[in-house]
Design a protein around this motif. Structure first.
Motif, mmCIF file in Angstrom:
data_model
loop_
_atom_site.group_PDB
_atom_site.id
_atom_site.type_symbol
_atom_site.label_atom_id
_atom_site.label_comp_id
_atom_site.label_asym_id
_atom_site.label_seq_id
_atom_site.Cartn_x
_atom_site.Cartn_y
_atom_site.Cartn_z
ATOM 1 N N PRO A 61 36.191 32.786 43.350
ATOM 2 C CA PRO A 61 35.393 31.901 44.100
ATOM 3 C C PRO A 61 33.979 32.400 44.045
ATOM 4 O O PRO A 61 33.671 33.606 43.709
ATOM 5 N N GLU A 62 33.133 31.613 43.864
ATOM 6 C CA GLU A 62 31.624 31.690 43.875
ATOM 7 C C GLU A 62 30.878 31.116 44.888
ATOM 8 O O GLU A 62 31.153 29.793 45.159
ATOM 9 N N VAL A 63 30.057 31.774 45.747
ATOM 10 C CA VAL A 63 29.310 31.268 46.767
ATOM 11 C C VAL A 63 27.860 30.969 46.346
ATOM 12 O O VAL A 63 27.385 31.734 45.719
ATOM 13 N N VAL A 64 27.756 29.423 46.239
ATOM 14 C CA VAL A 64 26.317 28.946 45.592
ATOM 15 C C VAL A 64 25.477 28.645 46.824
ATOM 16 O O VAL A 64 24.263 28.262 46.444
ATOM 17 N N SER A 65 25.873 28.790 48.053
ATOM 18 C CA SER A 65 25.067 28.149 49.197
ATOM 19 C C SER A 65 25.401 28.981 50.292
ATOM 20 O O SER A 65 26.723 29.124 50.550
ATOM 21 N N GLY A 66 24.668 29.192 51.343
ATOM 22 C CA GLY A 66 24.802 29.795 52.621
ATOM 23 C C GLY A 66 25.381 31.290 52.454
ATOM 24 O O GLY A 66 26.275 31.775 53.091
ATOM 25 N N GLN A 67 24.867 32.201 51.545
ATOM 26 C CA GLN A 67 25.081 33.348 51.179
ATOM 27 C C GLN A 67 25.043 33.968 52.563
ATOM 28 O O GLN A 67 25.584 35.287 52.677
ATOM 29 N N ARG A 110 24.558 13.794 51.213
ATOM 30 C CA ARG A 110 23.641 14.561 52.055
ATOM 31 C C ARG A 110 24.491 14.186 53.526
ATOM 32 O O ARG A 110 24.622 15.015 54.251
ATOM 33 N N ARG A 111 24.816 13.152 53.849
ATOM 34 C CA ARG A 111 25.303 12.832 55.009
ATOM 35 C C ARG A 111 26.853 13.459 55.115
ATOM 36 O O ARG A 111 27.061 14.063 56.369
ATOM 37 N N ALA A 145 20.088 22.739 51.481
ATOM 38 C CA ALA A 145 19.186 22.494 52.519
ATOM 39 C C ALA A 145 19.586 22.683 53.895
ATOM 40 O O ALA A 145 18.600 22.954 54.854
ATOM 41 N N ARG A 146 20.831 22.921 54.233
ATOM 42 C CA ARG A 146 21.555 23.110 55.573
ATOM 43 C C ARG A 146 21.861 24.540 55.596
ATOM 44 O O ARG A 146 22.273 25.008 56.551
#
Length: 576
Positions: A61-67, A110-111, A145-146
């Motif tokens: 596993p690799e976290v690319v967002s929300g670290q 995005r939605r 973005a979120r």
């Protein structure tokens, strides 16, 4: 649909995704195993814990967002290939997908992410094996973005096995939480039923939670502190300032700049204090539901205890601290200062002095007197700690500005005491500059109290310089050696007076008080010089002494003084 076959190269996305990815080694550790004596030992399963599980670790596993969101709790796992999975979620779910249904239209992507983020999903895990071999750039941008956790798996993972393992952990954690809740309930119920002291209740809360717990009153004075191994100094230093910066929420939750867990302590809707659970020694705040449960059960137990204990807890806290100072049980001067200031007694830059009040036999409850003295001395500009101390005394520790003389304060205290306790004795130790010297001031005041002869006129209080021969002998009145000395020196004379109805003891007293001047002594005794001389000769024969000897007169004078203090009502019986 779950990813279940095939292999893929380790293509975990574009360069931007690689630079922002969080290596698994940096993830927090898994929840503690059962068996630790702490309310937090079964912490909620969070995203970082899930990623460390072997079943998911096999997918690299690799976290690319929300670290920064890896502490999100995972309450369930949901496998889906739908474009609107949020409609089936309630929040806290980890969403697993192979990415097969993801659209190409950026607005739809995005939605898709917005709906997951809005519903409170724990994160999105996508397997880069079937459809994708690198993360869709639009998906990565939408998640970033979120600040929504996006985890990429570069190797095949059996999603069904993932759900089975995680769900078993979640259910097991819930069962453990229920068992722990019952244990906590039973513990505080037992404390309540046996009438445990409030200090023990707060101490148990600290032990069960693994965090310092403090009970304070409405003016932000720390009444009871359960500090565990951290020591009270680290917990209570600057207490009032820190406490005032921590708001009181409507329900049990974290509050303030230091992330204290706060709950109100109430009775019949009226708040009379609050409980605060502080971060542990490692700096981690108390955030689990079991921490809140422990704090709320503690508040309930304290409310019941307040109904059954008549002594105000502020007064109890003062007594405890005063006794710890007297018996030198504080770990350091810093701890003593922090505890005193947390009780509203500033000591930095102040002078200190110990006053002992000996109410006398049958004094009864002294709480009202202690409260009155606190108010009166506070109005005079002195801070005060008051409490019962060894020796049947009420101990008073006064802290006053160096420019303020202490004698008027002690005189005011003595007048107030004697208004309700006319027989009370007030004794004073020496002035000191630091709390670490409190024990010395107390010891001196205790020596003065032991030597204070009852009925001493015109003395609002006693101090070391008042201890003369009479006071010293009074302090030693219980010593068998002193009693034996009196008996050896005067016993035969006392026996003779009792058998024959004479007054030879009084004659000897008059002679010694006149410093051996027979003429003056005879006049004071209303006897002729001849009659007085005859009585002196009789005394010499009975005692086998020479009254012309200065040394022997000194011995007899000491014996007579001791004899008089031994006959006082508070002393032992006189020698026969």
């Amino acid at each position: 649909m779950n990813g279940s076959g095939g292999t893929a190269s380790h293509a975990a996305g574009g360069q931007a995704a690689r630079q922002s990815a969080l290596p698994l080694a940096q993830a927090p550790p898994l929840p503690a195993e059962p068996g630790q004596h702490s309310a937090a030992r079964r912490a909620p399963l969070v995203l970082a814990d899930v990623l460390r599980l072997p079943v998911l670790a096999a997918g690299v596993p690799e976290v690319v967002s929300g670290q920064g969101q890896l502490s999100r709790p995972v309450r369930w796992v949901h496998i889906t290939e739908l474009l609107d999975p949020a409609s089936f979620l309630k929040g806290g779910e980890l969403v697993l997908t192979t990415g097969m249904p993801l659209p190409e239209d950026p607005s739809v992507v995005r939605r898709y992410v917005d709906e997951l983020a809005d519903v409170g999903a724990a994160g999105l895990v996508i397997e880069l094996v079937r459809r994708y071999h690198r993360p869709p750039s639009e998906l990565v941008r939408a998640c970033q973005a979120r600040d929504f956790p996006l985890v990429l798996l570069s190797k095949t993972v059996n999603f069904v096995e993932v759900t089975q393992i995680i769900h078993s952990l979640i259910i097991g954690s819930r069962i453990e939480s229920l068992r722990r809740a019952q244990d906590v309930h039973d513990t505080f119920t037992a404390l309540t039923l046996r009438g445990a002291e409030p200090d023990e209740v707060v101490g148990m809360a600290a032990e069960l939670s693994g965090h310092p717990v403090v009970l304070e009153n409405l003016v932000h004075q720390a009444v009871i502190c359960g500090a565990l191994g951290q020591g009270a100094e680290g917990v209570l230093t600057g207490w009032e300032r820190r406490s005032r910066a921590t708001a009181s929420p409507d329900r049990t939750e974290l509050s303030g700049p230091e992330n204290w867990l706060v709950t109100a302590v109430e009775y019949r809707g009226e708040r009379w204090g609050r409980l605060l659970m502080l971060p542990d020694a490692a700096g981690a705040p108390a955030v689990g539901p079991e921490h809140a449960m422990v704090l709320e059960r503690t508040a309930t137990a304290l409310t019941i205890a307040r109904l059954t204990h008549h002594i105000r807890w502020e007064r109890r806290a003062q007594r405890t601290l005063l006794l710890d100072l007297v018996e030198q049980r504080c770990r350091s001067t810093g701890e003593a200062r922090a505890r005193a200031e947390a009780l509203g007694m500033p000591v930095l830059g102040r002078r200190l002095i110990v006053v002992l009040i000996t109410p006398g036999p049958g004094a009864g409850e002294t709480t009202e007197l202690e409260d009155r003295l606190t108010d009166e001395l506070g109005a005079a500009g002195a801070a005060v700690l008051i409490g019962a101390v060894p020796g049947d005394h009420i101990g008073v520790l006064l802290a006053f500005h160096p420019s303020t003389p202490w004698r008027p304060l002690v005189e005011r205290l003595s007048r107030s005491v004697r208004e309700s306790r006319p027989e009370a004795v007030v004794s004073v130790g020496s002035e000191v500059a630091d709390l670490s010297q409190t024990a010395r001031s107390f010891q001196e005041a205790a020596r003065v109290a032991d030597a204070a002869v009852p009925g001493t006129p015109d003395k609002p209080f006693h101090e070391l310089c008042d201890i003369g021969l009479r006071q010293l002998l009074y302090a030693l009145r219980g010593d068998v050696r002193l009693q034996e000395y009196v008996e050896r020196q005067l016993g035969r004379l006392v026996d003779y007076d009792e058998r024959h109805g004479t007054d030879l003891l009084a004659i000897l007293h008059a002679y010694l008080d006149a410093a051996g001047n027979k003429t003056v002594a005879a006049k004071r005794a209303n006897l002729s010089r001849q009659a007085f001389y005859q009585r002196l000769h009789a005394i010499e024969r009975l005692l086998g002494c020479d009254l012309e000897s200065g040394e022997q007169r000194t011995q007899l004078h000491v014996a007579l003084t001791a004899f008089s203090v031994l006959r006082l009502s508070r002393g032992p019986a006189a020698p026969s």
